[in-house]
Design a protein around this motif. Structure first.
Motif, PDB file in Angstrom:
ATOM      1  N   LEU A   1     -23.830  17.017  21.408  1.00  0.00           N
ATOM      2  CA  LEU A   1     -24.594  18.367  21.920  1.00  0.00           C
ATOM      3  C   LEU A   1     -25.727  18.437  21.449  1.00  0.00           C
ATOM      4  CD1 LEU A   1     -21.339  20.902  20.944  1.00  0.00           C
ATOM      5  CD2 LEU A   1     -22.458  20.607  23.267  1.00  0.00           C
ATOM      6  N   ASN A   2     -26.189  18.019  20.057  1.00  0.00           N
ATOM      7  CA  ASN A   2     -27.420  17.993  19.747  1.00  0.00           C
ATOM      8  C   ASN A   2     -28.403  16.870  20.429  1.00  0.00           C
ATOM      9  OD1 ASN A   2     -27.328  20.024  17.831  1.00  0.00           O
ATOM     10  ND2 ASN A   2     -26.654  18.690  16.311  1.00  0.00           N
ATOM     11  N   ILE A   3     -27.802  15.684  20.660  1.00  0.00           N
ATOM     12  CA  ILE A   3     -28.509  14.726  21.274  1.00  0.00           C
ATOM     13  C   ILE A   3     -28.886  15.308  22.804  1.00  0.00           C
ATOM     14  CG2 ILE A   3     -26.847  13.235  22.590  1.00  0.00           C
ATOM     15  CD1 ILE A   3     -27.851  10.860  20.846  1.00  0.00           C
ATOM     16  N   THR A   4     -28.076  15.925  23.594  1.00  0.00           N
ATOM     17  CA  THR A   4     -28.141  16.289  24.880  1.00  0.00           C
ATOM     18  C   THR A   4     -28.907  17.877  24.893  1.00  0.00           C
ATOM     19  OG1 THR A   4     -26.026  17.555  24.906  1.00  0.00           O
ATOM     20  CG2 THR A   4     -26.414  15.158  25.876  1.00  0.00           C
ATOM     21  N   GLY A   5     -29.370  18.259  23.741  1.00  0.00           N
ATOM     22  CA  GLY A   5     -30.031  19.593  23.541  1.00  0.00           C
ATOM     23  C   GLY A   5     -29.067  20.770  24.069  1.00  0.00           C
ATOM     24  N   GLY A   6     -27.715  20.608  23.665  1.00  0.00           N
ATOM     25  CA  GLY A   6     -27.003  21.618  24.095  1.00  0.00           C
ATOM     26  C   GLY A   6     -26.276  21.715  25.352  1.00  0.00           C
ATOM     27  N   ASP A   7     -26.494  20.580  26.048  1.00  0.00           N
ATOM     28  CA  ASP A   7     -25.983  20.557  27.399  1.00  0.00           C
ATOM     29  C   ASP A   7     -24.423  20.234  27.156  1.00  0.00           C
ATOM     30  OD1 ASP A   7     -25.071  19.714  30.297  1.00  0.00           O
ATOM     31  OD2 ASP A   7     -27.005  19.226  30.715  1.00  0.00           O
ATOM     32  N   HIS A   8     -23.605  21.244  27.398  1.00  0.00           N
ATOM     33  CA  HIS A   8     -22.165  20.742  27.322  1.00  0.00           C
ATOM     34  C   HIS A   8     -21.547  19.860  28.487  1.00  0.00           C
ATOM     35  CE1 HIS A   8     -19.263  22.781  24.357  1.00  0.00           C
ATOM     36  NE2 HIS A   8     -20.352  23.467  24.028  1.00  0.00           N
ATOM     37  N   GLU A   9     -22.062  20.020  29.446  1.00  0.00           N
ATOM     38  CA  GLU A   9     -21.137  19.320  30.585  1.00  0.00           C
ATOM     39  C   GLU A   9     -21.534  17.796  30.476  1.00  0.00           C
ATOM     40  OE1 GLU A   9     -21.130  19.729  35.253  1.00  0.00           O
ATOM     41  OE2 GLU A   9     -21.109  21.676  34.080  1.00  0.00           O
ATOM     42  N   LEU A  10     -23.100  17.600  30.018  1.00  0.00           N
ATOM     43  CA  LEU A  10     -23.426  16.209  29.798  1.00  0.00           C
ATOM     44  C   LEU A  10     -22.982  15.666  28.717  1.00  0.00           C
ATOM     45  CD1 LEU A  10     -25.640  14.052  30.714  1.00  0.00           C
ATOM     46  CD2 LEU A  10     -27.251  15.259  29.597  1.00  0.00           C
ATOM     47  N   ALA A  11     -22.661  16.405  27.484  1.00  0.00           N
ATOM     48  CA  ALA A  11     -22.376  16.085  26.403  1.00  0.00           C
ATOM     49  C   ALA A  11     -20.699  15.409  26.520  1.00  0.00           C
ATOM     50  CB  ALA A  11     -22.311  17.195  25.247  1.00  0.00           C
ATOM     51  N   GLN A  12     -20.136  16.382  27.390  1.00  0.00           N
ATOM     52  CA  GLN A  12     -18.726  15.623  27.467  1.00  0.00           C
ATOM     53  C   GLN A  12     -18.831  14.506  28.452  1.00  0.00           C
ATOM     54  OE1 GLN A  12     -15.860  18.630  29.411  1.00  0.00           O
ATOM     55  NE2 GLN A  12     -17.206  20.168  28.319  1.00  0.00           N
ATOM     56  N   ASP A  13     -19.547  14.300  29.286  1.00  0.00           N
ATOM     57  CA  ASP A  13     -19.732  13.273  29.971  1.00  0.00           C
ATOM     58  C   ASP A  13     -19.831  11.931  29.182  1.00  0.00           C
ATOM     59  OD1 ASP A  13     -18.916  14.351  32.310  1.00  0.00           O
ATOM     60  OD2 ASP A  13     -21.084  14.119  33.443  1.00  0.00           O
ATOM     61  N   ILE A  14     -20.974  12.240  28.372  1.00  0.00           N
ATOM     62  CA  ILE A  14     -21.471  10.979  27.636  1.00  0.00           C
ATOM     63  C   ILE A  14     -20.348  10.577  26.414  1.00  0.00           C
ATOM     64  CG2 ILE A  14     -23.114  10.606  25.819  1.00  0.00           C
ATOM     65  CD1 ILE A  14     -25.268  11.679  27.750  1.00  0.00           C
ATOM     66  N   MET A  15     -19.737  11.675  26.221  1.00  0.00           N
ATOM     67  CA  MET A  15     -18.565  11.369  25.115  1.00  0.00           C
ATOM     68  C   MET A  15     -17.327  10.969  25.645  1.00  0.00           C
ATOM     69  SD  MET A  15     -17.469  13.217  21.918  1.00  0.00           S
ATOM     70  CE  MET A  15     -15.897  13.274  21.295  1.00  0.00           C
ATOM     71  N   GLN A  16     -17.110  11.059  26.805  1.00  0.00           N
ATOM     72  CA  GLN A  16     -16.210  10.532  27.638  1.00  0.00           C
ATOM     73  C   GLN A  16     -16.410   8.900  27.823  1.00  0.00           C
ATOM     74  OE1 GLN A  16     -12.861  11.111  28.689  1.00  0.00           O
ATOM     75  NE2 GLN A  16     -13.533  12.903  29.434  1.00  0.00           N
ATOM     76  N   ASP A  17     -17.520   8.683  28.205  1.00  0.00           N
ATOM     77  CA  ASP A  17     -17.971   7.304  28.487  1.00  0.00           C
ATOM     78  C   ASP A  17     -17.876   6.642  27.221  1.00  0.00           C
ATOM     79  OD1 ASP A  17     -18.014   7.729  31.330  1.00  0.00           O
ATOM     80  OD2 ASP A  17     -20.031   7.640  31.429  1.00  0.00           O
ATOM     81  N   ALA A  18     -18.554   7.008  26.229  1.00  0.00           N
ATOM     82  CA  ALA A  18     -18.572   6.456  24.918  1.00  0.00           C
ATOM     83  C   ALA A  18     -17.224   5.933  24.322  1.00  0.00           C
ATOM     84  CB  ALA A  18     -19.372   7.103  23.991  1.00  0.00           C
TER      85      ALA A  18
ATOM     86  N   LEU B   1     -18.847   5.189  16.551  1.00  0.00           N
ATOM     87  CA  LEU B   1     -18.712   6.015  17.619  1.00  0.00           C
ATOM     88  C   LEU B   1     -20.037   6.381  18.285  1.00  0.00           C
ATOM     89  CD1 LEU B   1     -15.464   8.096  18.037  1.00  0.00           C
ATOM     90  CD2 LEU B   1     -16.184   6.073  19.635  1.00  0.00           C
ATOM     91  N   TRP B   2     -20.709   6.939  17.271  1.00  0.00           N
ATOM     92  CA  TRP B   2     -21.931   7.801  17.712  1.00  0.00           C
ATOM     93  C   TRP B   2     -23.002   6.663  17.803  1.00  0.00           C
ATOM     94  CZ3 TRP B   2     -20.723  10.585  13.012  1.00  0.00           C
ATOM     95  CH2 TRP B   2     -21.548  10.075  11.808  1.00  0.00           C
ATOM     96  N   ARG B   3     -23.071   5.545  17.297  1.00  0.00           N
ATOM     97  CA  ARG B   3     -23.890   4.300  17.773  1.00  0.00           C
ATOM     98  C   ARG B   3     -23.544   4.104  19.142  1.00  0.00           C
ATOM     99  NH1 ARG B   3     -23.235   0.314  13.181  1.00  0.00           N
ATOM    100  NH2 ARG B   3     -23.360   1.933  11.902  1.00  0.00           N
ATOM    101  N   ILE B   4     -22.386   4.139  19.498  1.00  0.00           N
ATOM    102  CA  ILE B   4     -22.178   3.686  21.050  1.00  0.00           C
ATOM    103  C   ILE B   4     -22.740   5.060  22.090  1.00  0.00           C
ATOM    104  CG2 ILE B   4     -20.321   3.446  22.777  1.00  0.00           C
ATOM    105  CD1 ILE B   4     -18.640   2.272  20.640  1.00  0.00           C
ATOM    106  N   LEU B   5     -22.392   6.362  21.566  1.00  0.00           N
ATOM    107  CA  LEU B   5     -22.933   7.196  22.113  1.00  0.00           C
ATOM    108  C   LEU B   5     -24.337   7.369  22.270  1.00  0.00           C
ATOM    109  CD1 LEU B   5     -20.975  10.492  22.223  1.00  0.00           C
ATOM    110  CD2 LEU B   5     -23.373  10.848  21.653  1.00  0.00           C
ATOM    111  N   LYS B   6     -24.934   7.003  21.117  1.00  0.00           N
ATOM    112  CA  LYS B   6     -26.404   6.944  21.351  1.00  0.00           C
ATOM    113  C   LYS B   6     -26.823   6.013  22.220  1.00  0.00           C
ATOM    114  CE  LYS B   6     -28.700   4.772  17.783  1.00  0.00           C
ATOM    115  NZ  LYS B   6     -28.976   4.423  16.552  1.00  0.00           N
ATOM    116  N   ASN B   7     -26.444   4.901  22.231  1.00  0.00           N
ATOM    117  CA  ASN B   7     -26.715   3.931  23.221  1.00  0.00           C
ATOM    118  C   ASN B   7     -26.477   4.368  24.950  1.00  0.00           C
ATOM    119  OD1 ASN B   7     -27.653   2.118  21.409  1.00  0.00           O
ATOM    120  ND2 ASN B   7     -25.665   1.060  21.160  1.00  0.00           N
ATOM    121  N   ASP B   8     -25.376   4.958  24.779  1.00  0.00           N
ATOM    122  CA  ASP B   8     -25.012   5.310  26.290  1.00  0.00           C
ATOM    123  C   ASP B   8     -25.870   6.365  26.824  1.00  0.00           C
ATOM    124  OD1 ASP B   8     -22.774   3.831  26.325  1.00  0.00           O
ATOM    125  OD2 ASP B   8     -21.237   5.235  26.328  1.00  0.00           O
TER     126      ASP B   8
END
Ligand SMILES: [Zn+2]
Lengths: 192, 239
Positions: free
Chosen positions: A42-59, A80-87
């Motif tokens: 959520l923080n990395i995407t600036g609070g974009d819930h949908e994008l946060a979900q997509d990125i988390m799912q992929d990660a 996990l958040w290293r993967i998420l960060k790279n994604d």
């Protein structure tokens, strides 16, 4: 670098089972770390819930595929958040990602007579605004702000989780808070 | 920013990390009463501190749909790994959850003698109704009684339906061919479509292997908010 290994025995066992292809074990692992990781998303995407979900799912899918490369020298959530960060960085590079500017909303100041619902909405909007500012920090600063300010972890816990020394966490936190404070001051009129 | 404002600005930064002394607080209040700029910064910082104090870790829990989607994708992932065959090769945008995403299955049988030999065009195998707003994950399931190599499965879409993907190029495709090997037993090839226009549309799938061509048709009848999905007959014929 903490070399003692920061993975709990339970997680270690679950990782072993996930490596053998047990989906349920992987899901149990995810469940115990998902809030911290999603908070970061959520923080990395600036609070974009949908994008946060997509990125988390992929990660998470990438984590499942790469579980055999997880050595346990940091916690599972840290991995996990290293993967998420790279994604996320890859996503930002490739997708036409135009970061929305915070809108210059001219809300009224909260007064005592405001109904509770209004107040809650306002809080959500302000939280979103704050996340957008957090998203402007470096990824390292976002990480420590997420864990300490949003997930209420102690400095010791963050050190254990990220395999950093306590001193390093403290100095990073100090720096990150300072930068966030500067950003808030610079955008003070948005908080009106 | 004058000198006094600069001093107050430094004090504001301090206020974020420690409690100010009564004297410091007093001078801050006094200055802010006559300086709107510093007052606004002070308010913004207080708001930030309050936001973070009121925020609970569990407020950032992901929605349960994320777990459902993950489960579905893990099952697909495992099926693909077990089959040791390449995935569709496209990065399909994940559909929503089990609750909103219908899993449709087109069954195909290769060389299964026990399967009844129906094959007339127009025979209805089954019918189901789903929500038109959501992407539909359609799984073509092939059951093979022996390993089959170099199988090509072509998916053709009518106008009014499209592949659901991040990639614009893929969205505009009317036809996509999957190439791969099938193993003995159940093989699943998932793909996701969305209905864009009301009316009746067809998805035609055709698998070619050895000397046979195997066809399945699905009819989507979209009206307002629902789609009636009709599985039409399968047909196997020599190439
Ligand atoms: Zn001033």
């Amino acid at each position: 670098m903490n070399t003692q290994g920061n993975i709990s025995p339970v997680d270690k066992e679950l990782v072993e089972r996930a490596r053998r292809g047990e989906i349920a074990a992987f899901e149990t692992l995810v469940r115990s770390h998902e809030t911290k990781v999603f908070s970061f998303a959520l923080n990395i995407t600036g609070g974009d819930h949908e994008l946060a979900q997509d990125i988390m799912q992929d990660a998470l899918i990438h984590a499942y595929r790469g579980i055999s490369s997880f050595r346990g020298d940091c916690s599972f959530s840290s991995w996990l958040w290293r993967i998420l960060k790279n994604d996320f960085l890859r996503y930002r590079e490739h997708a036409a990602f135009s970061r929305e500017e915070p809108d210059n909303r001219k809300g009224n100041a909260v007064d005592d007579h405001e109904p509770a619902v209004e107040l809650a909405i306002m809080r959500q909007e302000r939280l979103l605004l704050l996340r957008r500012l957090v998203a402007q920090l470096s990824i390292e600063d976002q990480e420590v702000i997420t864990l300490i300010e949003f997930q209420e972890l102690s400095v010791d816990e963050v050190a254990a989780l990220t395999a950093m020394s306590i001193e390093a966490v403290k100095s990073r936190l100090h720096r990150a808070r300072g930068r966030l404070t500067e950003l808030v001051k610079k955008n003070k009129n948005l908080f009106l | 920013m004058d000198d006094r404002c600069r001093q107050i600005d430094a004090l504001l930064t301090e206020a974020m990390t420690r409690e100010l002394s009564p004297e410091e607080r007093c001078s801050l209040d006094q200055h802010c009463a006559s300086c709107p700029d510093c007052a606004a910064a002070y308010r913004a910082l207080l708001t930030t501190r309050e936001l973070l104090r009121n925020h609970r870790p569990e407020d950032d829990a992901p929605p349960t749909i994320l777990r459902e989607n993950l489960h579905r994708r893990l099952v697909e992932e495992q099926a693909q790994q077990a089959g040791k065959r390449p995935a569709l090769g496209l990065r399909w945008k994940l559909a929503f959850g089990v609750s909103v995403c219908m899993l449709l299955t087109i069954l195909g049988y290769f060389l299964m003698p026990a399967f009844p030999d129906k094959g007339d065009e127009g025979t209805i195998l089954s019918r189901t109704t789903v929500d038109a707003k959501e992407p539909l994950t359609i799984k073509i399931t092939y059951t093979a009684d022996r390993p089959l190599t170099d199988v090509a499965v072509t998916i053709r879409l009518d106008e009014g339906i499209s592949f659901y993907s991040d990639d614009e190029k893929l969205r505009s495709l009317r036809e996509y061919t999957w190439h791969g090997d099938l193993r003995t037993g159940i093989n699943e090839i998932p793909f996701v479509v969305t209905v864009e226009r009301m009316g009746t549309h067809r998805i035609r799938t055709e698998a070619s292997y050895d000397d046979y061509r195997h066809r399945h048709d699905v009819e989507l009848q979209a009206e307002q908010r629902t789609v009636i999905v009709t599985y039409l007959s399968y047909k196997k014929r020599p190439l």
